[in-house]
Design a protein around this motif. Structure first.
Motif, mmCIF file in Angstrom:
data_model
loop_
_atom_site.group_PDB
_atom_site.id
_atom_site.type_symbol
_atom_site.label_atom_id
_atom_site.label_comp_id
_atom_site.label_asym_id
_atom_site.label_seq_id
_atom_site.Cartn_x
_atom_site.Cartn_y
_atom_site.Cartn_z
ATOM 1 N N GLY A 84 -5.742 -5.132 17.461
ATOM 2 C CA GLY A 84 -5.720 -6.441 18.096
ATOM 3 C C GLY A 84 -5.719 -6.350 19.609
ATOM 4 N N ALA A 85 -4.980 -5.369 20.146
ATOM 5 C CA ALA A 85 -4.934 -5.188 21.590
ATOM 6 C C ALA A 85 -6.310 -4.812 22.142
ATOM 7 C CB ALA A 85 -3.915 -4.118 21.945
ATOM 8 N N ALA A 86 -7.049 -3.993 21.391
ATOM 9 C CA ALA A 86 -8.398 -3.619 21.834
ATOM 10 C C ALA A 86 -9.305 -4.843 21.885
ATOM 11 C CB ALA A 86 -8.977 -2.561 20.891
ATOM 12 N N ALA A 87 -9.217 -5.694 20.869
ATOM 13 C CA ALA A 87 -10.038 -6.905 20.850
ATOM 14 C C ALA A 87 -9.655 -7.839 21.989
ATOM 15 C CB ALA A 87 -9.883 -7.618 19.504
ATOM 16 N N ALA A 88 -8.346 -8.025 22.197
ATOM 17 C CA ALA A 88 -7.889 -8.912 23.271
ATOM 18 C C ALA A 88 -8.285 -8.359 24.642
ATOM 19 C CB ALA A 88 -6.372 -9.091 23.191
ATOM 20 N N GLY A 89 -8.187 -7.050 24.814
ATOM 21 C CA GLY A 89 -8.575 -6.449 26.090
ATOM 22 C C GLY A 89 -10.045 -6.651 26.390
ATOM 23 N N THR A 127 0.801 -1.222 0.000
ATOM 24 C CA THR A 127 0.000 0.000 0.000
ATOM 25 C C THR A 127 0.833 1.271 0.000
ATOM 26 O OG1 THR A 127 -0.121 -0.015 2.430
ATOM 27 C CG2 THR A 127 -1.850 -1.172 1.233
ATOM 28 N N ASN A 128 2.144 1.133 0.083
ATOM 29 C CA ASN A 128 3.050 2.293 0.098
ATOM 30 C C ASN A 128 2.815 3.214 1.282
ATOM 31 O OD1 ASN A 128 4.478 1.580 -2.255
ATOM 32 N ND2 ASN A 128 2.923 2.501 -3.563
ATOM 33 N N ARG A 129 2.342 2.672 2.378
ATOM 34 C CA ARG A 129 2.208 3.427 3.621
ATOM 35 C C ARG A 129 3.407 3.144 4.509
ATOM 36 N NH1 ARG A 129 -2.754 5.438 4.841
ATOM 37 N NH2 ARG A 129 -2.259 5.341 7.050
ATOM 38 N N PRO A 130 3.737 4.023 5.455
ATOM 39 C CA PRO A 130 4.859 3.745 6.364
ATOM 40 C C PRO A 130 4.638 2.438 7.110
ATOM 41 C CG PRO A 130 4.170 6.040 6.556
ATOM 42 C CD PRO A 130 3.152 5.359 5.692
ATOM 43 N N TRP A 131 5.660 1.582 7.133
ATOM 44 C CA TRP A 131 5.490 0.253 7.716
ATOM 45 C C TRP A 131 5.172 0.307 9.200
ATOM 46 C CZ3 TRP A 131 8.702 -1.202 11.676
ATOM 47 C CH2 TRP A 131 9.880 -0.462 11.839
ATOM 48 N N TRP A 132 5.751 1.291 9.892
ATOM 49 C CA TRP A 132 5.562 1.323 11.343
ATOM 50 C C TRP A 132 4.161 1.803 11.717
ATOM 51 C CZ3 TRP A 132 4.552 6.068 13.542
ATOM 52 C CH2 TRP A 132 4.874 7.191 12.759
ATOM 53 N N THR A 133 3.569 2.705 10.916
ATOM 54 C CA THR A 133 2.204 3.149 11.223
ATOM 55 C C THR A 133 1.198 2.033 10.941
ATOM 56 O OG1 THR A 133 1.937 4.121 9.020
ATOM 57 C CG2 THR A 133 2.749 5.553 10.768
ATOM 58 N N SER A 134 1.420 1.310 9.838
ATOM 59 C CA SER A 134 0.531 0.202 9.527
ATOM 60 C C SER A 134 0.646 -0.903 10.570
ATOM 61 C CB SER A 134 0.868 -0.353 8.131
ATOM 62 O OG SER A 134 -0.004 -1.398 7.778
ATOM 63 N N GLY A 135 1.872 -1.202 10.997
ATOM 64 C CA GLY A 135 2.060 -2.214 12.030
ATOM 65 C C GLY A 135 1.457 -1.808 13.357
ATOM 66 N N LEU A 136 1.641 -0.544 13.730
ATOM 67 C CA LEU A 136 1.101 -0.058 14.998
ATOM 68 C C LEU A 136 -0.418 -0.051 14.981
ATOM 69 C CD1 LEU A 136 1.790 1.115 17.774
ATOM 70 C CD2 LEU A 136 1.789 3.397 16.725
ATOM 71 N N ARG A 137 -1.000 0.284 13.851
ATOM 72 C CA ARG A 137 -2.464 0.279 13.748
ATOM 73 C C ARG A 137 -3.015 -1.111 13.995
ATOM 74 N NH1 ARG A 137 -4.655 1.652 7.968
ATOM 75 N NH2 ARG A 137 -3.597 -0.340 7.604
ATOM 76 N N GLN A 138 -2.427 -2.119 13.353
ATOM 77 C CA GLN A 138 -2.905 -3.481 13.548
ATOM 78 C C GLN A 138 -2.694 -3.953 14.980
ATOM 79 O OE1 GLN A 138 -4.709 -4.985 11.376
ATOM 80 N NE2 GLN A 138 -4.416 -3.354 9.877
ATOM 81 N N LEU A 139 -1.581 -3.542 15.575
ATOM 82 C CA LEU A 139 -1.302 -3.926 16.961
ATOM 83 C C LEU A 139 -2.344 -3.341 17.905
ATOM 84 C CD1 LEU A 139 0.457 -5.195 19.146
ATOM 85 C CD2 LEU A 139 1.905 -3.142 19.062
ATOM 86 N N LEU A 140 -2.684 -2.088 17.712
ATOM 87 C CA LEU A 140 -3.663 -1.436 18.581
ATOM 88 C C LEU A 140 -5.055 -2.043 18.416
ATOM 89 C CD1 LEU A 140 -2.570 2.303 18.255
ATOM 90 C CD2 LEU A 140 -2.195 0.750 20.181
#
Length: 237
Positions: free
Chosen positions: A217-222, A202-215
């Motif tokens: 997933g963390a919300a669902a797990a919480g 998608t040509n987006r910054p890798w760290w923002t895309s990774g952080l978005r998915q992490l957050l």
């Protein structure tokens, strides 16, 4: 270096219509989030590691089958709908070729082409019935009738990548862990890595895309951990 047109210097575009990338990405993300949340929920309820492995394994198998069948049905239904519309357009071209040619010319005029040129091109396209059908379908439906995604490709991609994603948070327990936190850490790393990989397409910054998915997933797990804790406490009373 010799000058060449920009279009020739560009690398080939990614395949956005092949039917495998979207279900693969969605399958991997869904597998990760589903099993992380499932493991967090039953882990929060205080069940044994064996029960967590059983629950996570059942979630992996059931989810992978459901995703595969869902993708196959969805893509197959969409392709059948396109085929029905293509058949309808074929009948219209056979019955009213002049009117369809005028309609095509009007569409091009609306996009800025001169009327004479649009009419000339529409008449030229009309001489080849198959090419006329392809052009009309692209213009009116926005799809290429010769380049539809494969339902089998979508189903297999979704099934496999869901399985891989769902397996990641289970690995610590399969390797002997007895606490919940290693599964959550490994699952979180998997979510971040999956988001970073998606950024490659998608040509987006890798760290923002990774952080978005992490957050996400963390919300669902919480949420599921909280539910599991409350049900586990009540069940023990």
């Amino acid at each position: 270096m010799t000058d060449t047109p920009a279009a020739l210097r560009e690398a080939h575009h990614a395949d956005v219509t092949g039917g495998w990338l979207r279900p693969a990405v969605f399958g991997a993300m869904d597998g990760l989030v589903t099993n992380i949340a499932l493991i967090a929920g039953v882990g929060g309820g205080g069940v044994s590691p064996h029960s967590i492995v059983l629950t996570g394994s059942a979630g992996l198998v059931a989810g992978a089958i459901s995703m595969g069948l869902g993708e196959y049905t969805s893509v197959r239904s969409a392709n059948e709908q396109v085929a029905a519309e293509v058949a309808k357009e074929r009948r219209e071209l056979e019955r009213h070729p002049e009117a369809e040619a005028r309609e095509l010319a009007d569409a091009w005029v609306a996009r800025g082409l001169p009327r004479d040129l649009a009419t000339q091109v529409a008449e030229a396209v009309r001489r080849d019935p198959e090419e006329a059908l392809r052009v009309h379908v692209r213009e009116e439906l926005g799809v290429d009738p010769d380049d539809q995604p494969s339902p089998w490709s979508a189903a297999i991609s979704s099934f496999l990548f869901f399985s891989v994603g769902a397996l990641i948070p289970l690995l610590p327990y399969l390797l002997g862990a007895t606490a919940l936190w290693p599964a959550l850490v490994v699952g979180g790393l998997g979510l971040f890595a999956a988001g970073a990989v998606v950024a490659r397409f998608t040509n987006r910054p890798w760290w923002t895309s990774g952080l978005r998915q992490l957050l996400l997933g963390a919300a669902a797990a919480g949420a599921t951990y909280l539910v599991g804790s409350l049900i586990g406490v009540q069940g023990g009373l």
